[in-house]
Design a protein around this motif. Structure first.
Motif, PDB file in Angstrom:
ATOM      1  N   VAL A   1     -81.534  72.415  57.996  1.00  0.00           N
ATOM      2  CA  VAL A   1     -80.848  73.607  57.492  1.00  0.00           C
ATOM      3  C   VAL A   1     -81.844  74.753  57.304  1.00  0.00           C
ATOM      4  O   VAL A   1     -81.572  75.903  57.662  1.00  0.00           O
ATOM      5  CB  VAL A   1     -80.118  73.294  56.176  1.00  0.00           C
ATOM      6  CG1 VAL A   1     -79.578  74.561  55.535  1.00  0.00           C
ATOM      7  CG2 VAL A   1     -78.985  72.294  56.421  1.00  0.00           C
ATOM      8  N   ALA A   2     -83.015  74.448  56.771  1.00  0.00           N
ATOM      9  CA  ALA A   2     -84.042  75.472  56.558  1.00  0.00           C
ATOM     10  C   ALA A   2     -84.460  76.103  57.882  1.00  0.00           C
ATOM     11  O   ALA A   2     -84.604  77.337  57.990  1.00  0.00           O
ATOM     12  CB  ALA A   2     -85.250  74.858  55.858  1.00  0.00           C
TER      13      ALA A   2
ATOM     14  N   LEU B   1     -75.057  78.462  54.061  1.00  0.00           N
ATOM     15  CA  LEU B   1     -75.319  79.896  54.050  1.00  0.00           C
ATOM     16  C   LEU B   1     -76.456  80.203  53.079  1.00  0.00           C
ATOM     17  O   LEU B   1     -76.628  79.482  52.082  1.00  0.00           O
ATOM     18  CB  LEU B   1     -74.078  80.684  53.624  1.00  0.00           C
ATOM     19  CG  LEU B   1     -72.814  80.515  54.467  1.00  0.00           C
ATOM     20  CD1 LEU B   1     -71.927  79.406  53.928  1.00  0.00           C
ATOM     21  CD2 LEU B   1     -72.035  81.821  54.517  1.00  0.00           C
ATOM     22  N   PRO B   2     -77.218  81.268  53.334  1.00  0.00           N
ATOM     23  CA  PRO B   2     -78.215  81.691  52.339  1.00  0.00           C
ATOM     24  C   PRO B   2     -77.531  81.918  50.994  1.00  0.00           C
ATOM     25  O   PRO B   2     -76.459  82.516  50.918  1.00  0.00           O
ATOM     26  CB  PRO B   2     -78.753  83.002  52.929  1.00  0.00           C
ATOM     27  CG  PRO B   2     -78.514  82.885  54.407  1.00  0.00           C
ATOM     28  CD  PRO B   2     -77.228  82.127  54.541  1.00  0.00           C
TER      29      PRO B   2
ATOM     30  N   TYR C   1     -74.972  78.431  59.196  1.00  0.00           N
ATOM     31  CA  TYR C   1     -75.251  77.270  60.026  1.00  0.00           C
ATOM     32  C   TYR C   1     -74.133  76.271  59.794  1.00  0.00           C
ATOM     33  O   TYR C   1     -73.882  75.852  58.655  1.00  0.00           O
ATOM     34  CB  TYR C   1     -76.600  76.654  59.646  1.00  0.00           C
ATOM     35  CG  TYR C   1     -76.910  75.331  60.323  1.00  0.00           C
ATOM     36  CD1 TYR C   1     -76.933  75.224  61.710  1.00  0.00           C
ATOM     37  CD2 TYR C   1     -77.178  74.191  59.560  1.00  0.00           C
ATOM     38  CE1 TYR C   1     -77.218  74.010  62.325  1.00  0.00           C
ATOM     39  CE2 TYR C   1     -77.465  72.977  60.171  1.00  0.00           C
ATOM     40  CZ  TYR C   1     -77.488  72.889  61.543  1.00  0.00           C
ATOM     41  OH  TYR C   1     -77.772  71.687  62.151  1.00  0.00           O
ATOM     42  N   GLY C   2     -73.422  75.925  60.848  1.00  0.00           N
ATOM     43  CA  GLY C   2     -72.266  75.043  60.719  1.00  0.00           C
ATOM     44  C   GLY C   2     -72.422  73.757  61.500  1.00  0.00           C
ATOM     45  O   GLY C   2     -72.965  73.768  62.620  1.00  0.00           O
ATOM     46  N   THR C   3     -71.994  72.655  60.923  1.00  0.00           N
ATOM     47  CA  THR C   3     -71.907  71.365  61.612  1.00  0.00           C
ATOM     48  C   THR C   3     -70.485  70.861  61.424  1.00  0.00           C
ATOM     49  O   THR C   3     -70.113  70.428  60.333  1.00  0.00           O
ATOM     50  CB  THR C   3     -72.925  70.340  61.048  1.00  0.00           C
ATOM     51  OG1 THR C   3     -72.667  70.123  59.653  1.00  0.00           O
ATOM     52  CG2 THR C   3     -74.351  70.857  61.195  1.00  0.00           C
TER      53      THR C   3
END
Length: 261
Positions: free
Chosen positions: A135-136, A168-169, A241-243
């Motif tokens: 994720v980072a 998300l941030p 970022y999506g999974t």
């Protein structure tokens, strides 16, 4: 009444009054497959809507001038795809249409809504967590830095279609459960003044775990489509970022392929 010809057979009856099925008896394509394709196309474009009854196999075979095994095989192929269901004492009923989604930077919620699929969302998780290494890297933050994680179950016509996980941030904007349940994430981003510009996306497939199968109303090991996406704003910053996982029985990606000059 149905008409019989040397090459074709048309039907305009009952729930199918507005439809005209043409079966080419001289074609090498089996009649059951022709019928299944035309029924699926009618469901896909909404001409046969969820809840519509097609009648039982005997009635359909008489109306279409086909053998009962041919009609049964066509219906079974669509039952296997999750588009039709057999109900004792009722007949064959349309359950839902398959979600066909263009491969572009768009919100699943918006795509479903524009297709008349009546999307609903259940928020399973909305909290802040330390960013894992993956994720980072995707969001361009330090490992362990706090990010927001969202898990949502997206449904159409009351049946699950996808299990969505987004990171998300943390400082991007506030995410309220009630708004997440009534709107799409990208629509909320736009309302917050975030302009999405591009994304990098990977599509794959695998079998469902027991937990995923229970959540998506599938059998353990059923085929799932997977998607990983990192979206960027107009300044080039990663903002999401999506999974995600999708029921392969109810979902497809549409591609447009161009010849390179």
């Amino acid at each position: 009444m149905a008409r019989t010809g040397d090459r074709a057979h048309s039907l305009n009856v009952s729930t199918l009054d507005s439809l005209d099925f043409t079966l080419d008896r001289s074609s090498p394509v089996p009649l059951y497959h022709q019928l299944a394709q035309q029924l699926e196309a009618a469901i896909g474009r909404g001409a046969l809507a969820p809840g519509n009854l097609l009648g039982n196999e005997i009635d359909l075979s008489v109306r279409l001038g086909l053998s009962r095994p041919t009609v049964r095989q066509a219906i079974q192929s669509l039952v296997d795809k999750g588009l039709l269901v057999r109900r004792r004492g009722v007949g064959t009923q349309v359950v839902h249409s398959q979600v066909r989604r263009p491969l572009e930077l768009s919100s699943l919620y918006d795509d479903l809504e524009s297709a008349g699929q009546r999307p609903t969302t259940r928020v399973l998780r909305n909290e802040r967590v330390p960013a894992s290494a993956d994720v980072a890297a995707a969001l361009g933050v330090a490992q362990g830095e706090e990010v927001t994680v969202l898990e949502r179950l997206r449904c159409t016509h009351g049946r699950p279609v996808a299990l969505l996980c987004n990171y998300l941030p943390a400082a991007l904007f506030e995410l309220d459960d009630s708004r997440l349940e009534s709107s799409g994430l990208y629509r909320m981003m736009r309302s917050a003044g975030i302009t999405l510009h591009s994304a990098r996306q990977t599509v794959g497939a695998r079998g469902a775990t027991a937990e995923e199968a229970a959540c998506l109303e599938e059998k353990e090991g059923a085929a799932l489509l997977t998607m990983r996406r990192t979206a960027y704003d107009d300044a080039g910053r990663p903002v999401e970022y999506g999974t995600h996982i999708y029921r392969a029985s109810r979902y497809t990606f549409d591609f447009q392929l161009l010849v390179r000059p």
